[in-house]
Design an enzyme around this catalytic site. Structure first.
Site, PDB file in Angstrom:
ATOM      1  CB  THR A  22      14.233   0.680   5.618  1.00 37.75           C
ATOM      2  OG1 THR A  22      13.071   0.728   6.460  1.00 37.75           O
ATOM      3  CG2 THR A  22      13.832   1.062   4.188  1.00 37.75           C
TER       4      THR A  22
ATOM      5  CE1 TYR B 190       6.423   5.076  11.257  1.00 43.72           C
ATOM      6  CE2 TYR B 190       4.575   3.904  10.264  1.00 43.72           C
ATOM      7  CZ  TYR B 190       5.823   4.484  10.143  1.00 43.72           C
ATOM      8  OH  TYR B 190       6.453   4.502   8.925  1.00 43.72           O
TER       9      TYR B 190
ATOM     10  CE  LYS C  48       6.880   8.150   8.699  1.00 41.26           C
ATOM     11  NZ  LYS C  48       7.899   8.967   7.996  1.00 41.26           N
TER      12      LYS C  48
ATOM     13  CB  ILE D  63      13.982   5.730   2.093  1.00 39.17           C
ATOM     14  CG1 ILE D  63      13.082   4.481   2.148  1.00 39.17           C
ATOM     15  CG2 ILE D  63      13.504   6.692   1.002  1.00 39.17           C
ATOM     16  CD1 ILE D  63      13.115   3.640   0.902  1.00 39.17           C
TER      17      ILE D  63
END
Length: 314
Positions: free
Chosen positions: A224, A187, A191, A37
């Site tokens: 990604t 994680y 976020k 990204i």
């Protein structure tokens, strides 16, 4: 369960790079701009005429990214700056270099991240790696670059979150997952912290008169390098993910669209926000907890040793 903390007009669903206005004369910094990204964002901004600083760890990959961008946009104004978000000294050094060399910063895109390393690892400063790279490093970097942002006419800070934020929780009693490490939970926490930071940054900018638009975005499920640590099933399902260029649209909209608004959260609008046309993303209820966000902000200043200017309301 969900809601949107800020009433916003949704962007048009078919917004694309063709709708992005010229960015000539604007300066952007993109963390992690060597792949995924971040690379797609840097490439699009450079093609639109912006001066782009790619900040990442690997100089070799940085030069490869610049060469690739210049293949498509020969006159691209793009440069590489070394940055290790897992090292507060590296963040401070970048801040010093850029504050001394750039006239201003029109946009900061807090993009870089790592996802679910199977074994717990720590940063140079002793923090759980996902918390350090995904969140705390960007918190400190934003503070370092605030003087440059304030020199711009309409500065924006775009911070990338994830659909994983919806299942995240802030473990204030063990933010570094020292007691019971779970890669997925760590994680999701990082976020969620990114999303809460974006919203709190807007609140504090409004209160202190910083003049910054702070906007959050997420790429849905995009192909990604973040999937590198995942097992065979997840890697094989990458064919169902949308291309990174599509996943970058929410970030590019947030960074450039005149109608994008501070305090908004943009992402794909397909099933479970995994892919699809651009729109307003759902803000998890946990991310709208202003008291928890203020607590996280205070803890982050203590951990990073970097403080933002005092709010006018204080």
């Amino acid at each position: 369960m969900f809601g949107n903390a800020f009433a916003q007009d949704a962007p048009k669903h078919d917004w694309s790079l063709a709708d992005m206005a010229s960015q000539r004369g604007r300066i952007f910094l993109v963390t992690g701009g060597t792949s995924g990204i971040g690379y797609e964002s840097a490439k699009a901004l450079a093609a639109a005429g912006a001066q782009v600083v790619i900040a990442a760890r690997s100089s070799e990959r940085g030069q490869e990214a610049i060469a690739s961008i210049r293949q498509e946009t020969p006159n691209a104004r793009v440069q590489f700056e070394a940055l290790d978000l897992a090292n507060l000294a590296s963040i401070r050094a970048l801040g010093e270099r850029l504050n001394a060399t750039l006239p201003r910063l029109d946009g900061l895109i807090n993009n870089a991240g790592i996802m679910e390393p199977p074994e717990r690892d720590t940063s140079a400063d002793g923090f759980e790696m996902q918390f350090a790279v995904n969140y705390l490093g960007h918190f400190a970097l934003t503070a370092e670059l605030l003087p440059l942002l304030q020199k711009a006419t309409s500065p924006r800070v775009v911070t990338l979150s994830s659909i994983a934020a919806a299942r995240g929780a802030l473990h204030f009693s063990d933010l570094q997952f020292e007691q019971d490490y779970d890669a997925g939970s760590a994680y999701a926490q990082s976020k969620l912290a990114c999303l809460m930071f974006a919203l709190e940054l807007q609140r504090r900018s409004d209160a202190a008169g910083w003049g910054i638009q702070s906007i959050a975005s997420h790429p849905g499920l995009s192909r990604t390098n973040l999937q590198a640590n995942h097992g065979f099933v997840r890697r094989s399902l990458r064919v169902l993910f949308q291309p990174a260029a599509q996943g970058a649209l929410p970030t590019l909209y947030a960074a450039t669209a005149p109608e994008a608004r501070g305090g908004a959260y943009y992402g794909p609008t397909g099933m479970m926000e995994a892919r699809g046309p651009l729109g307003l993303a759902e803000v998890p209820q946990s991310a709208m907890d202003a008291e928890a966000a203020a607590r996280l902000w205070k803890v982050s200043e203590e951990l990073s040793g970097k403080r933002f200017p005092t709010r006018l309301a204080d």
